[in-house]
Each structure stands twice: as C-alpha cells, then as structure tokens.
Write an enzyme that holds these catalytic residues in place. Structure first.
Site: not given
Ligand SMILES: Cc1cc2nc3c(=O)[nH]c(=O)nc-3n(C[C@H](O)[C@H](O)[C@H](O)COP(=O)(O)O)c2cc1C
Ligand SMILES: [Mn+2]
Length: 491
Positions: A168, A172-173, A191, A232, A281
């Site tokens: 995955n 995530y910050r 994920g 991804e 945020d």
């Molecule tokens: C600038 C930015 C910052 C983000 N920060 C976070 C975060 O800190 N934690 C989080 O869970 N998702 C965050 N997201 C959203 C995830 O990247 C997004 O939900 C993504 O689809 C997650 O992928 P996954 O389904 O593989 O987990 C952020 C998105 C962006 C565009």
């Molecule tokens: Mn994913």
C-alpha cells in the site's frame, strides 16, 4: 511524461508556471505563509521553488500540483476527464462474439501487465545512503503557529500487508519528534493503518518506507482513494504510461521508488503510541492532538542534490483541491461501474472533500436518490460523505450556484432529507465521538407521483427557441460584441 520530479519542475519553469523565491525564507511558518498566499491567487497561483531555506542547503518545492493546468500536466492529459475516458475504455472491453474478436481483447489484458512496477539496480534515490542520517538535515516546515511541530506533509508511505505481502502507498503526514522519530498519522480507515493492525495482532514490527519527491503520477497516486488491496503503483503506472521503477531499500524489506528525491527507511513497533498534533488541517481548523504510532528511522537515502517536496493544508482552496479534483474525475467512471445511474459528481472545495458531495442521477424509479446516497455511504472513502445532494441529470453539479438554486426549489425538508449514522473522517470535528457521527442526504430531484407527490411539478422558465435565437442576434448588435451570453436554463 515526466520520469522524475526534477523533469516536472524544469517543465513548469520552461512554461513560466514556476516562481523561484531566491531570498532566504524560514521553513518555520514563513515559508507556509508564502505558499498560502500563492494558493489563494485565482486558479491556484504558481508552483514555488524556495532556493534558500534559512539554515538549509536543500531547496524546497511547493504547490507543484496547485492548479488545474499543473494537475493535468502532471498526469499527462489536456483535461482530467480524458483520464476518465481512458479508464472507461479499459474497463469496457468490446463485445467478443467470435474467436477473432476475443483475440483482439488480448492487448487490453496485456496493457495491465505493462503497468506493473519493475525493479532496477541503480537508483537516483540511493546516490547518498546515510544510516545515521537525521531529519534535522531536511528543511521540514512548521505550517501554522498552533501546530505541534514540524510536519512532513507530502510523504508517500509504503507498507506491506504482513500476511499477504500486498503493498500500500498512502499519504499520511509525519510529525517530527526528533532527528530519528516521527508520528505516523495513518487514520484508522486507511491502508497503512490496516497493515499496522495486522502487524499488531501478530505482535511484529512493521517495516515502513517513505518516499519524498517522487515522479508526479506517483505523488498523486498516494493520495488516490484506491480500493483496499489494489496497489497504488498500478494506478501510477497507468497514469505515467510506463512502469514505475523500484529499488530494494537498504535497511528494510520493502522496495522504494527509484526516482524519489529522498527516502526515509524505518519501522513502527506494535503497541507504541505517542501524542501527535495539533495540526492546522484540510478543514481550515486545527485537528486535535491524539495518539498515533511512532516511526523510527533506520536510514535516509537521497539524491546527491535533492529537492524537498512539500505541501500545506489549511483554509481552502489549497493544493489539495486539485489533487481531490483529479480523484473526482479519475474515480467517477469506476464508481459508475457500480452505480451507472450517476451522471456526474462534484465536491466543491469549500466542502473539504467529504462535507459536501453533489451528484446528478438519471432517476429511474421511486426512491432512487436515496438508493444512490446509501450506496455512496457504503463505497470506499465516499463513506465519509457528510452531506450528499442528489439532483436530476439536467442539473450541472459542477456549478454550485445551480445546485443551490435547484435544491432550494425542489426540497421539502421534512420529506426529502435522509439522516443516517456511520463512520466519519478522522478529521471530522463536529460529531460527538471521534470518527463516528451522522450524515445527511438531500433528495433534490423532481418528485414523482409514485413517491407520493401528486401535485403538478413546475417546468423551468425558458424562452422559446426562436425568441432565444433572435434575442442573441439583437443582443449582439446592441452590445456591439459577439453573441450574447446564454441565460440560465437555455442549455
Ligand atoms: C496533503 C494531504 C495530506 C493527507 N494527510 C493524511 C494524513 O495525515 N492521514 C491520513 O490518514 N490521510 C491523509 N491524507 C488522505 C490520504 O492520503 C488518502 O485518504 C489516501 O487515499 C489514503 O490512501 P490509502 O487508502 O491507501 O490509505 C492526506 C491527503 C492529502 C492530499
Ligand atoms: Mn491504498
């Protein structure tokens, strides 16, 4: 297509879409304030390259995807809907009636394997390998004065399911605690959190690699709401129209994007939590501090002359609006495979993605709008949708003014509002409990007798076609310009 971030930045520069900031700028608050100013310019402002972060030798790139033009350039298309059309084609193989036709389908199948990542030996991201590297060498920003600290805001966080090995990549910050540890802010629905859940159940450490400043298509793919279990890198390969290059990480059992500028290698321990936040945020408000897993660094690898790639979030609109817009257009055809009645979808920036979702549908039966709402509340990250407004297919959902007008004139609140409860985005601040609260659907379609509405439904006010045509001519003469602007309702 741009094979690495530098090629993309150079291209932006050639097109005049990049502003170089040559004077020293402090990554502590100052830089974010400049990025905020740029993001608020009409259309998203320019991409930024800070050449002299105060106290650091490494330049900082920001707002790279912060306009429609740049988002399209990053994904190699003239319009985001072109990608939707391509995906639609990929998902709709032509009807095979005979063996010859069936053979014509083979290239479609073949194309998928062309998108798989490939492993290379020599990688730019490992030109420099520092086992004792420190995050203090990187010009990581503190964005807002109330933030808990400095945050890595554009990290591509790579993990593997400890049981199945499925990869995955999510964004995530990461809050910098010290030179060797950070927070790992994967929210419970994401994920990375699922892989960590499994690792904790098994009682094992989870390897984590973090790429910063990868090729544009991959940067976007990390933010995309890919269905769980789908890599991804496949999406990135499709968008980049070539296989993404990976290299084996040096200290963890993962492959990392070979073209990245910086890679952080490390792990999270089961059971370990530390206070993370607050953080200004996406919502435009500070997220509260909460406990999250801790990332321990085992190595930093990088290019010889790396660029630190970052973004900021805050009061919309910001760069995330355009990343979200790309997802809206790319995933619409996929959603329509399950919900073909959806004609179009729009999430206005002020709704911060999930707070406000507009859908137009081809209404076919009584209760149809509610069926679509419930389906969305059960579909991937659309589950977070706090308010869904459903309109008929003749309404342009890309125009929030038109949606407001139609909803205002089509809704009997007691009858047309559907409340439900369910999971909420972790950033949701208005519900009583974290990540659990209520949602609202507004059925703003025309109501049918079969839905209990037996009065006559009024028609839109539109002039006759002949009068409209004649008016355009008269207006053109009277105003001395081209044809008059078509009024609302004449489309
Ligand atoms: C600038 C930015 C910052 C983000 N920060 C976070 C975060 O800190 N934690 C989080 O869970 N998702 C965050 N997201 C959203 C995830 O990247 C997004 O939900 C993504 O689809 C997650 O992928 P996954 O389904 O593989 O987990 C952020 C998105 C962006 C565009
Ligand atoms: Mn994913």
């Amino acid at each position: 297509m741009h094979t690495d971030l530098k090629a993309f930045i150079d291209d932006l520069d050639r097109r005049g879409w990049l502003t170089r900031v040559t004077e020293p700028v402090n990554p502590d608050l100052e830089m974010a304030a400049v990025i905020d100013l740029a993001s608020k310019a009409p259309g998203g402002g320019p991409a930024l390259l800070f050449e002299q972060p105060t106290g650091f030798g490494m330049p900082v790139a920001a707002n790279l995807f912060g306009s429609l033009d740049r988002m399209c350039l990053a994904l190699g298309v003239a319009a985001l809907d072109d990608l939707g059309a391509e995906i639609e084609k990929l998902m709709t193989p032509p009807k095979a009636t005979g063996i010859l036709d069936a053979m014509k389908l083979l290239p479609v199948v073949g194309r998928l394997s062309d998108l798989l990542p490939k492993t290379v030996k020599d990688a730019p991201c490992q030109e420099v390998v520092k086992l004792d590297g420190s995050l203090d060498e990187i010009p990581i920003l503190r964005t807002w004065p109330g933030d808990g600290g400095r945050y890595i805001t554009f990290p591509l966080v790579i993990t593997k399911d400890p049981e199945t090995g499925m990869r995955n990549i999510g964004m995530y910050r990461m809050q910098v605690f010290d030179g060797r540890t950070t927070g790992m802010h994967w929210q419970r629905h994401k994920g990375g959190a699922q892989h960590y859940r499994i690792a904790e159940r098994m009682g094992t450490r989870l390897d984590v690699a973090v790429a910063i400043g990868a090729e544009p298509a991959l940067c976007y793919a990390a933010t995309a709401p890919m269905p769980e279990g789908l890599d991804e890198l496949l999406l990135a390969g499709f968008l980049a129209r070539r296989r993404i290059e990976l290299v084996k990480a040096r200290t963890v059992d993962l492959e990392v994007p070979a073209q990245a500028n910086i890679v952080l290698e490390g792990y999270v321990e089961p059971g370990e939590r530390r206070r993370e936040g607050p953080f200004g945020d996406h919502t435009g408000f500070y997220s509260l501090a909460d406990d999250f897993p801790v990332f321990h660094l085992t190595a930093i690898t990088m290019r010889k002359q790396p660029v630190y790639h970052t973004t900021i979030v805050g009061i919309p609109p910001m760069e995330d609006v355009y990343l979200g817009k790309a997802s809206e257009r790319i995933f619409l055809p996929l959603i329509r495979k399950t919900l073909p009645e959806i004609v179009d979808m729009h999430m206005p920036p002020q709704g911060v993605f999930h707070n406000l979702v507009f859908l137009s549908i081809d209404k076919r039966y009584p209760g149809h709008a509610r069926k679509v709402m419930h389906a969305c509340w059960g579909l991937g990250q659309l589950m977070f949708s706090k308010c869904i407004v459903v309109v008929d297919k003749d309404v342009n959902v890309q125009d929030p003014a038109e949606v407001a007008w139609v909803a205002g004139t089509h809704v009997d609140p007691e009858r047309d509002i559907q409340f439900t409860r369910g999971p909420m985005d972790d950033l949701e601040n208005a519900c009583d409990l974290p990540a659990y609260g209520s949602k609202m659907g507004i059925d703003a379609t025309r109501k049918w007798p079969s839905e209990g509405f037996t009065r006559e439904w009024p028609a839109r006010v539109v002039t006759s076609e002949a009068a409209g045509r004649r008016a355009a001519e008269i207006w053109a003469h009277a105003s001395g310009g081209g044809p008059g602007r078509a009024g609302r309702g004449t489309r």
